[in-house]
Design a protein around this motif. Structure first.
Motif, PDB file in Angstrom:
ATOM      1  N   GLN A 132       0.824  -1.203   0.000  1.00  0.00           N
ATOM      2  CA  GLN A 132       0.000   0.000   0.000  1.00  0.00           C
ATOM      3  C   GLN A 132       0.864   1.261   0.000  1.00  0.00           C
ATOM      4  O   GLN A 132       1.876   1.323   0.687  1.00  0.00           O
ATOM      5  CB  GLN A 132      -0.899   0.022   1.242  1.00  0.00           C
ATOM      6  CG  GLN A 132      -1.772  -1.219   1.376  1.00  0.00           C
ATOM      7  CD  GLN A 132      -2.473  -1.253   2.722  1.00  0.00           C
ATOM      8  OE1 GLN A 132      -3.411  -0.496   2.951  1.00  0.00           O
ATOM      9  NE2 GLN A 132      -2.026  -2.127   3.612  1.00  0.00           N
ATOM     10  N   VAL A 133       0.432   2.233  -0.785  1.00  0.00           N
ATOM     11  CA  VAL A 133       1.128   3.517  -0.861  1.00  0.00           C
ATOM     12  C   VAL A 133       0.098   4.631  -0.828  1.00  0.00           C
ATOM     13  O   VAL A 133      -0.889   4.597  -1.574  1.00  0.00           O
ATOM     14  CB  VAL A 133       1.977   3.636  -2.146  1.00  0.00           C
ATOM     15  CG1 VAL A 133       2.629   5.017  -2.215  1.00  0.00           C
ATOM     16  CG2 VAL A 133       3.036   2.549  -2.194  1.00  0.00           C
ATOM     17  N   HIS A 140      -2.840   3.814  -3.453  1.00  0.00           N
ATOM     18  CA  HIS A 140      -2.390   2.877  -4.476  1.00  0.00           C
ATOM     19  C   HIS A 140      -2.044   1.547  -3.800  1.00  0.00           C
ATOM     20  O   HIS A 140      -1.234   1.502  -2.882  1.00  0.00           O
ATOM     21  CB  HIS A 140      -1.153   3.443  -5.186  1.00  0.00           C
ATOM     22  CG  HIS A 140      -0.584   2.531  -6.232  1.00  0.00           C
ATOM     23  ND1 HIS A 140       0.682   2.695  -6.743  1.00  0.00           N
ATOM     24  CD2 HIS A 140      -1.104   1.445  -6.857  1.00  0.00           C
ATOM     25  CE1 HIS A 140       0.924   1.751  -7.643  1.00  0.00           C
ATOM     26  NE2 HIS A 140      -0.145   0.984  -7.723  1.00  0.00           N
ATOM     27  N   THR A 141      -2.655   0.467  -4.268  1.00  0.00           N
ATOM     28  CA  THR A 141      -2.416  -0.862  -3.711  1.00  0.00           C
ATOM     29  C   THR A 141      -2.115  -1.841  -4.837  1.00  0.00           C
ATOM     30  O   THR A 141      -2.770  -1.818  -5.884  1.00  0.00           O
ATOM     31  CB  THR A 141      -3.643  -1.376  -2.921  1.00  0.00           C
ATOM     32  OG1 THR A 141      -3.980  -0.422  -1.917  1.00  0.00           O
ATOM     33  CG2 THR A 141      -3.349  -2.714  -2.274  1.00  0.00           C
ATOM     34  N   SER A 142      -1.111  -2.697  -4.601  1.00  0.00           N
ATOM     35  CA  SER A 142      -0.868  -3.805  -5.534  1.00  0.00           C
ATOM     36  C   SER A 142      -1.146  -5.112  -4.810  1.00  0.00           C
ATOM     37  O   SER A 142      -0.645  -5.342  -3.696  1.00  0.00           O
ATOM     38  CB  SER A 142       0.589  -3.780  -6.029  1.00  0.00           C
ATOM     39  OG  SER A 142       1.485  -3.994  -4.968  1.00  0.00           O
ATOM     40  N   LEU A 185     -11.643  -3.692  -2.184  1.00  0.00           N
ATOM     41  CA  LEU A 185     -12.029  -2.295  -2.085  1.00  0.00           C
ATOM     42  C   LEU A 185     -13.152  -2.104  -1.068  1.00  0.00           C
ATOM     43  O   LEU A 185     -13.140  -1.156  -0.275  1.00  0.00           O
ATOM     44  CB  LEU A 185     -12.462  -1.778  -3.459  1.00  0.00           C
ATOM     45  CG  LEU A 185     -11.337  -1.510  -4.473  1.00  0.00           C
ATOM     46  CD1 LEU A 185     -11.930  -1.237  -5.852  1.00  0.00           C
ATOM     47  CD2 LEU A 185     -10.482  -0.340  -4.034  1.00  0.00           C
ATOM     48  N   THR A 186     -14.111  -2.996  -1.094  1.00  0.00           N
ATOM     49  CA  THR A 186     -15.231  -2.902  -0.149  1.00  0.00           C
ATOM     50  C   THR A 186     -14.743  -3.081   1.280  1.00  0.00           C
ATOM     51  O   THR A 186     -15.164  -2.346   2.189  1.00  0.00           O
ATOM     52  CB  THR A 186     -16.288  -3.967  -0.477  1.00  0.00           C
ATOM     53  OG1 THR A 186     -16.771  -3.769  -1.820  1.00  0.00           O
ATOM     54  CG2 THR A 186     -17.459  -3.895   0.486  1.00  0.00           C
ATOM     55  N   ALA A 187     -13.854  -4.084   1.488  1.00  0.00           N
ATOM     56  CA  ALA A 187     -13.343  -4.345   2.834  1.00  0.00           C
ATOM     57  C   ALA A 187     -12.533  -3.166   3.371  1.00  0.00           C
ATOM     58  O   ALA A 187     -12.530  -2.902   4.578  1.00  0.00           O
ATOM     59  CB  ALA A 187     -12.482  -5.603   2.826  1.00  0.00           C
ATOM     60  N   MET A 188     -11.889  -2.423   2.479  1.00  0.00           N
ATOM     61  CA  MET A 188     -11.075  -1.285   2.901  1.00  0.00           C
ATOM     62  C   MET A 188     -11.876   0.012   2.970  1.00  0.00           C
ATOM     63  O   MET A 188     -11.339   1.059   3.346  1.00  0.00           O
ATOM     64  CB  MET A 188      -9.901  -1.102   1.938  1.00  0.00           C
ATOM     65  CG  MET A 188      -8.917  -2.266   1.947  1.00  0.00           C
ATOM     66  SD  MET A 188      -8.118  -2.519   3.546  1.00  0.00           S
ATOM     67  CE  MET A 188      -7.121  -1.043   3.670  1.00  0.00           C
ATOM     68  N   GLY A 189     -13.164  -0.041   2.606  1.00  0.00           N
ATOM     69  CA  GLY A 189     -14.029   1.128   2.707  1.00  0.00           C
ATOM     70  C   GLY A 189     -14.076   1.977   1.454  1.00  0.00           C
ATOM     71  O   GLY A 189     -14.586   3.103   1.475  1.00  0.00           O
ATOM     72  N   ARG A 240      -6.176  -3.805   8.656  1.00  0.00           N
ATOM     73  CA  ARG A 240      -7.426  -4.136   7.972  1.00  0.00           C
ATOM     74  C   ARG A 240      -7.157  -4.823   6.638  1.00  0.00           C
ATOM     75  O   ARG A 240      -7.883  -5.724   6.226  1.00  0.00           O
ATOM     76  CB  ARG A 240      -8.254  -2.855   7.751  1.00  0.00           C
ATOM     77  CG  ARG A 240      -8.822  -2.290   9.034  1.00  0.00           C
ATOM     78  CD  ARG A 240      -9.771  -1.133   8.806  1.00  0.00           C
ATOM     79  NE  ARG A 240      -9.069   0.102   8.434  1.00  0.00           N
ATOM     80  CZ  ARG A 240      -9.156   0.675   7.255  1.00  0.00           C
ATOM     81  NH1 ARG A 240      -9.900   0.137   6.300  1.00  0.00           N
ATOM     82  NH2 ARG A 240      -8.503   1.801   7.006  1.00  0.00           N
ATOM     83  N   SER A 241      -6.072  -4.405   5.966  1.00  0.00           N
ATOM     84  CA  SER A 241      -5.721  -5.027   4.693  1.00  0.00           C
ATOM     85  C   SER A 241      -5.346  -6.494   4.888  1.00  0.00           C
ATOM     86  O   SER A 241      -5.781  -7.369   4.129  1.00  0.00           O
ATOM     87  CB  SER A 241      -4.554  -4.269   4.060  1.00  0.00           C
ATOM     88  OG  SER A 241      -4.112  -4.920   2.887  1.00  0.00           O
TER      89      SER A 241
END
Length: 412
Positions: free
Chosen positions: A5-6, A63-65, A87-91, A132-133
């Motif tokens: 994550q960035v 930005h997430t890979s 995306l949903t889990a991270m809000g 959370r990720s």
């Protein structure tokens, strides 16, 4: 599955990078909330329209890979569904986003670009986002039947960081951290007769010094390991190296083992002091060598400058002094006056001239006095023993002749 994550200040860099991959044919867009997903300017314009609701927010870009194991064979629809659930889990379910799949690595992976600002101006918090990720990844691994990765809490050893891996590639040697994990791990796994004393003794025999966080009451709350001049906390090596795991594996008892732990700390402190002193001595030695080298260079420079400014031999010095003396005497002869010195060509001042010559002669005798040190050399250089004294007769100028005739006429 892992996630990197960035958080940043803008879409432009990451967006251009991913679209360039698409243009080269090594990436494709799986999903997007933008009206156009092939034009950077159009995407950035839509992002800025939403961002206007929070103009003072600096880090609005996320930005997430998502990276999958090499052997995972996933179709685009599966990867798209996984990205949506993430995306949903991270809000970020209702936020602007674009999802890219890349094909330029040996393992399947996705890049997800998200605007943290919602369409209604709300902001998705980044508090505990790494935690959370990881929870979302572990859940999706089970949901989609993917290879399960051990969580950081469950991992016995901490993985190498990117900088450590790069250093190992450059030096072609394992890092001190990796060496420590191996050495301490061997002692932990040798559970035969393992107690605090044997644990400390076996580590010290391998060149590993141990430091316990021990209170004055004897209570221990942590442990660190030193190797090759570097010190690592147990948590930096992994869960298996933390004090809680060592405490359980060695059957630690506070009253029984407090002395052994204290003595280990004393040895470690002494070793650190010895290394510090050795380092300071090394610095002082290096400093002395530098000063000596600078001194040699300075002396060499002085000798060179001196050789350039001092005439070679007394002959050159004598020549310079004679030239200066001759020039001064010629100036005196040409002017006829030097301060209180009487004119040498004035017939009315013959007595004064005679007195001046006597004074000069006395001065020459004083300069040439044998009682003075190096008098012969000084006399030779100044030319005081020269009978002619190096003085040329003073010639009368036309102006002086006119003045002389005028005085004679007045006297008659």
């Amino acid at each position: 599955m892992t996630a990197d994550q960035v958080k940043g200040k803008g879409f432009k860099g990451a967006l251009s990078y991913n679209l360039a991959k698409v243009a080269k044919g090594v990436a494709e867009v799986l999903a997007s909330t933008f009206s156009r997903d092939d034009n950077a300017q159009a995407i950035l314009k839509e992002v800025n329209l939403v961002r206007m609701q929070r103009p003072n927010l600096a880090k609005y870009f996320y930005h997430t890979s998502l990276n999958f194991p090499v052997h995972e064979d996933l179709k685009n629809e599966q990867m798209k569904a996984i990205a949506g659930d993430y995306l949903t889990a991270m809000g970020f379910g209702d936020n602007q986003h674009i999802i890219f799949r890349h094909y330029d690595a040996d393992h399947p992976h996705l890049h997800i670009l998200v605007n943290r600002i919602g369409y209604d101006g709300s902001l998705v918090s980044d508090s505990n986002d790494y935690k959370r990720s990881e929870q979302a990844l572990r859940q999706m691994e089970k949901q989609y039947g993917l290879t399960e990765v051990i969580s950081s809490k469950e991992a016995k050893e901490r993985a190498m960081t990117k900088s450590e891996l790069e250093m190992m590639k450059r030096t072609d040697e394992p890092s001190a951290k990796l060496k420590l994990q191996v050495l301490v791990g061997e002692v932990i796994e040798s559970k035969h007769d393992l107690n605090i004393q044997t644990f400390i003794g076996r580590l010290e025999a391998k060149g590993v010094n141990v430091m316990f966080n021990q209170a004055s009451t004897g209570f221990v709350s942590g442990i660190s390991y030193g190797y090759e001049g570097l010190q690592f906390k147990g948590a930096h090596l992994g869960n298996a190296y933390k004090w809680q795991a060592i405490k359980t594996g060695t059957g630690y008892e506070q009253e029984r083992d407090r002395t052994a732990i204290h003595e280990a700390n004393v040895r470690t402190i002494a070793l650190r002091a010895e290394r510090t002193a050795a380092g300071e001595d090394s610095k002082r030695t290096a400093g002395k060598r530098t000063k000596q080298a600078n001194g040699k260079r300075t002396n060499a420079g002085h000798s060179q400058n001196g050789a350039a400014s001092i005439p070679e031999g007394t002959g050159e010095l004598q020549k310079q002094l004679e030239q200066r003396s001759g020039a001064q005497l010629a100036q005196i002869a040409g002017s006829g006056h030097d301060g209180n010195q009487p004119g040498l060509s004035d017939p009315k001042d013959r007595n004064s001239r005679k007195g001046y010559q006597q004074s000069a002669e006395q001065g020459r005798q004083q300069v040439g006095n044998p009682s003075l040190p190096h008098s012969d050399l000084i006399s030779d250089l100044l030319g005081v023993n020269d009978p002619g004294s190096g003085m040329a007769p003073v010639e009368l100028t036309q102006n002086r002749r006119w003045k002389k005739k005028k005085k004679r006429g007045l006297s008659h």
